[in-house]
Scaffold this active site. Structure first.
Site, PDB file in Angstrom:
ATOM      1  N   LYS A 113       0.828  -1.211   0.000  1.00  0.00           N
ATOM      2  CA  LYS A 113       0.000   0.000   0.000  1.00  0.00           C
ATOM      3  C   LYS A 113       0.856   1.252   0.000  1.00  0.00           C
ATOM      4  O   LYS A 113       0.507   2.248  -0.626  1.00  0.00           O
ATOM      5  CB  LYS A 113      -0.933   0.001   1.221  1.00  0.00           C
ATOM      6  N   LYS A 194      -5.009 -10.247  -6.219  1.00  0.00           N
ATOM      7  CA  LYS A 194      -6.178 -10.520  -5.368  1.00  0.00           C
ATOM      8  C   LYS A 194      -7.354  -9.617  -5.781  1.00  0.00           C
ATOM      9  O   LYS A 194      -7.129  -8.459  -6.137  1.00  0.00           O
ATOM     10  CB  LYS A 194      -5.748 -10.213  -3.928  1.00  0.00           C
ATOM     11  N   LYS A 197     -11.503  -4.661  -2.974  1.00  0.00           N
ATOM     12  CA  LYS A 197     -12.568  -3.659  -3.058  1.00  0.00           C
ATOM     13  C   LYS A 197     -12.011  -2.262  -3.315  1.00  0.00           C
ATOM     14  O   LYS A 197     -12.754  -1.355  -3.654  1.00  0.00           O
ATOM     15  CB  LYS A 197     -13.478  -3.698  -1.826  1.00  0.00           C
TER      16      LYS A 197
HETATM   17  P1  TYM Z   1     -10.689  -6.576   4.371  1.00  0.00           P
HETATM   18  O1  TYM Z   1     -11.758  -5.589   4.552  1.00  0.00           O
HETATM   19  O2  TYM Z   1      -9.631  -6.261   3.360  1.00  0.00           O
HETATM   20  O3  TYM Z   1     -11.288  -7.987   4.021  1.00  0.00           O
HETATM   21  C1  TYM Z   1     -12.286  -8.579   4.833  1.00  0.00           C
HETATM   22  C2  TYM Z   1     -12.088 -10.087   4.801  1.00  0.00           C
HETATM   23  O4  TYM Z   1     -12.172 -10.580   3.468  1.00  0.00           O
HETATM   24  C3  TYM Z   1     -11.008 -11.330   3.137  1.00  0.00           C
HETATM   25  N1  TYM Z   1     -10.690 -11.071   1.731  1.00  0.00           N
HETATM   26  C4  TYM Z   1     -10.604 -12.030   0.795  1.00  0.00           C
HETATM   27  N2  TYM Z   1     -10.775 -13.355   0.865  1.00  0.00           N
HETATM   28  C5  TYM Z   1     -10.638 -14.061  -0.293  1.00  0.00           C
HETATM   29  N3  TYM Z   1     -10.337 -13.476  -1.481  1.00  0.00           N
HETATM   30  C6  TYM Z   1     -10.159 -12.154  -1.590  1.00  0.00           C
HETATM   31  N4  TYM Z   1      -9.891 -11.589  -2.765  1.00  0.00           N
HETATM   32  C7  TYM Z   1     -10.301 -11.357  -0.408  1.00  0.00           C
HETATM   33  N5  TYM Z   1     -10.206 -10.027  -0.163  1.00  0.00           N
HETATM   34  C8  TYM Z   1     -10.434  -9.879   1.154  1.00  0.00           C
HETATM   35  C9  TYM Z   1      -9.918 -10.772   4.062  1.00  0.00           C
HETATM   36  O5  TYM Z   1      -8.876 -11.698   4.241  1.00  0.00           O
HETATM   37  C10 TYM Z   1     -10.701 -10.504   5.322  1.00  0.00           C
HETATM   38  O6  TYM Z   1     -10.829 -11.690   6.071  1.00  0.00           O
HETATM   39  N6  TYM Z   1      -7.809  -5.496   8.250  1.00  0.00           N
HETATM   40  C11 TYM Z   1      -8.926  -6.290   7.838  1.00  0.00           C
HETATM   41  C12 TYM Z   1     -10.184  -6.035   8.676  1.00  0.00           C
HETATM   42  C13 TYM Z   1      -9.960  -6.212  10.119  1.00  0.00           C
HETATM   43  C14 TYM Z   1      -9.880  -7.445  10.807  1.00  0.00           C
HETATM   44  C15 TYM Z   1      -9.659  -7.125  12.181  1.00  0.00           C
HETATM   45  C16 TYM Z   1      -9.983  -8.791  10.401  1.00  0.00           C
HETATM   46  C17 TYM Z   1      -9.802  -5.222  11.024  1.00  0.00           C
HETATM   47  N7  TYM Z   1      -9.618  -5.762  12.276  1.00  0.00           N
HETATM   48  C18 TYM Z   1      -9.511  -8.098  13.128  1.00  0.00           C
HETATM   49  C19 TYM Z   1      -9.830  -9.768  11.361  1.00  0.00           C
HETATM   50  C20 TYM Z   1      -9.604  -9.426  12.718  1.00  0.00           C
HETATM   51  C21 TYM Z   1      -9.251  -5.954   6.405  1.00  0.00           C
HETATM   52  O7  TYM Z   1      -8.964  -4.890   5.932  1.00  0.00           O
HETATM   53  O8  TYM Z   1      -9.998  -6.889   5.768  1.00  0.00           O
END
Ligand code: TYM
Length: 330
Positions: A113, A194, A197
């Site tokens: 990032k 990947k 969003k």
């Molecule tokens: P985020 O918002 O990027 O994604 C949310 C969840 O979706 C999964 N994910 C995917 N899984 C499969 N294929 C993909 N292309 C894909 N893109 C995203 C991510 O692995 C995630 O599980 N930092 C985290 C949010 C967060 C969090 C936490 C998660 C904040 N605090 C504590 C777990 C525990 C995030 O930005 O996820």
């Protein structure tokens, strides 16, 4: 027997995608029967990139409604918004005082990032420590996430060890819970990346709330290769392999049987059928979502109930942490 605790969340940037659904939310809904689950709308994490305040506010409500629309029951789970629980930011500060910067320098998401911007903010750097606070506050045993969060989970575990070495046992050691299939759904336009969003190319991802026509268009125009025989080969046919993975997770059919059913047919047939499968998967979700969004007072009420439950639990941990490290509790 007391239930094991689960915590997970998604950052409020863009819109929840098919990747988020398959890698995370779909599994969250399966876990809600067996575990004590807390699912969070991570709005503080979203502030690590520039946000338009009005849009952010609308998106927090929208994400909350999408969680419920995807099948998370606010009665069975604690569904809450991160900023409604001040203990997250408070514990994060404590944890930053124990985290060597060498560990943060190794975080691949930070590296990726920060390469895309010339304004590297301290918040982006501290992002994984806030994640550790999210998890540790609730003494979570399991954290269901996609593959891209594995390293952040490892850091949370390291932070637990640093804390315990200095102050004694305080937190539950969390474990990442990563699905065998669909932990990394790829971009529809570049299957080496990947699905994200925050991708600038909106054809590269499908949002949970995309209209059916747009879902069909995005799948039909997804990038595959120039061969014609349908087979599963993530290295040579990454685009098709990604489509087959999505197909398999959403239908519950194994990849071999899907491949067998397309012998003598073209990639286009897979795409047409997959588009229908995705549209059908999201149809009830979208209906429920639009219904929920009509009554925002109800959503706010649910958010408040979730916040109350989460605060009660988080404050217990924080009070204990403050005591352990020698702060004066009043
Ligand atoms: P985020 O918002 O990027 O994604 C949310 C969840 O979706 C999964 N994910 C995917 N899984 C499969 N294929 C993909 N292309 C894909 N893109 C995203 C991510 O692995 C995630 O599980 N930092 C985290 C949010 C967060 C969090 C936490 C998660 C904040 N605090 C504590 C777990 C525990 C995030 O930005 O996820």
């Amino acid at each position: 027997m007391t239930k094991k605790i689960i915590l997970s969340g998604s950052t409020v940037t863009g819109n929840l995608t098919l990747g988020n659904y398959i890698g995370a939310i779909n599994n969250w809904t399966k876990l809600q029967e067996e575990y004590e689950c807390l699912y969070m709308v991570a709005d503080l994490h979203a502030l690590t990139v520039r946000q338009e305040p009005k849009e952010l506010q609308a998106r927090i409500l929208s994400f909350y409604a999408q969680y419920i629309a995807c099948g998370l029951d606010p009665k069975k789970n604690t569904l809450f918004v991160q900023s409604h629980v001040p203990a997250h930011a408070e514990l994060q500060w404590i944890l930053t005082t124990l985290t060597p910067i060498g560990y943060l320098n190794r975080m691949t998401q930070f590296k990726e990032k920060s390469e895309k911007t010339n304004e590297i903010l301290a918040g982006l750097y501290m992002y994984p420590v806030l994640m550790a606070a999210d998890i540790l506050l609730y003494q979570a045993n399991l954290v269901p996430v996609g593959e891209d969060q594995r390293q952040h989970l490892e850091l949370s575990r390291d932070i637990v060890t640093f804390f315990h070495n200095r102050y004694g046992d305080t937190f539950t050691m969390p474990t990442a819970y990563i699905p065998k299939m669909g932990a990394k759904i790829m971009s529809l336009q570049d299957p080496t990346k990947k699905m994200s969003k925050s991708d600038e190319n909106d054809k590269s991802f499908i949002s949970i709330i995309d209209p059916p026509k747009s879902i069909e268009k995005k799948i039909k125009s997804s990038v595959t290769d120039s061969e014609t025989v349908v087979s599963y080969d993530p290295e040579k046919k990454a685009g098709l392999a990604n489509l087959l993975t999505i197909y398999s997770v959403l239908t519950g059919k194994n990849i071999d049987s899907i491949v067998a059913s397309y012998q003598g047919k073209m990639y286009g047939h897979v795409k047409v059928d997959l588009a229908e499968i995705v549209v059908e998967t999201f149809k009830p979700v979208q209906e429920k979502y639009h219904d929920l969004m009509k009554n925002q007072d109800h959503l706010l009420k649910l958010m408040k109930e979730g916040a109350d439950k989460a605060n009660a639990k988080a404050n217990q941990t924080l009070t204990n942490v403050y005591k352990k490290i020698g702060l004066v509790n009043l």
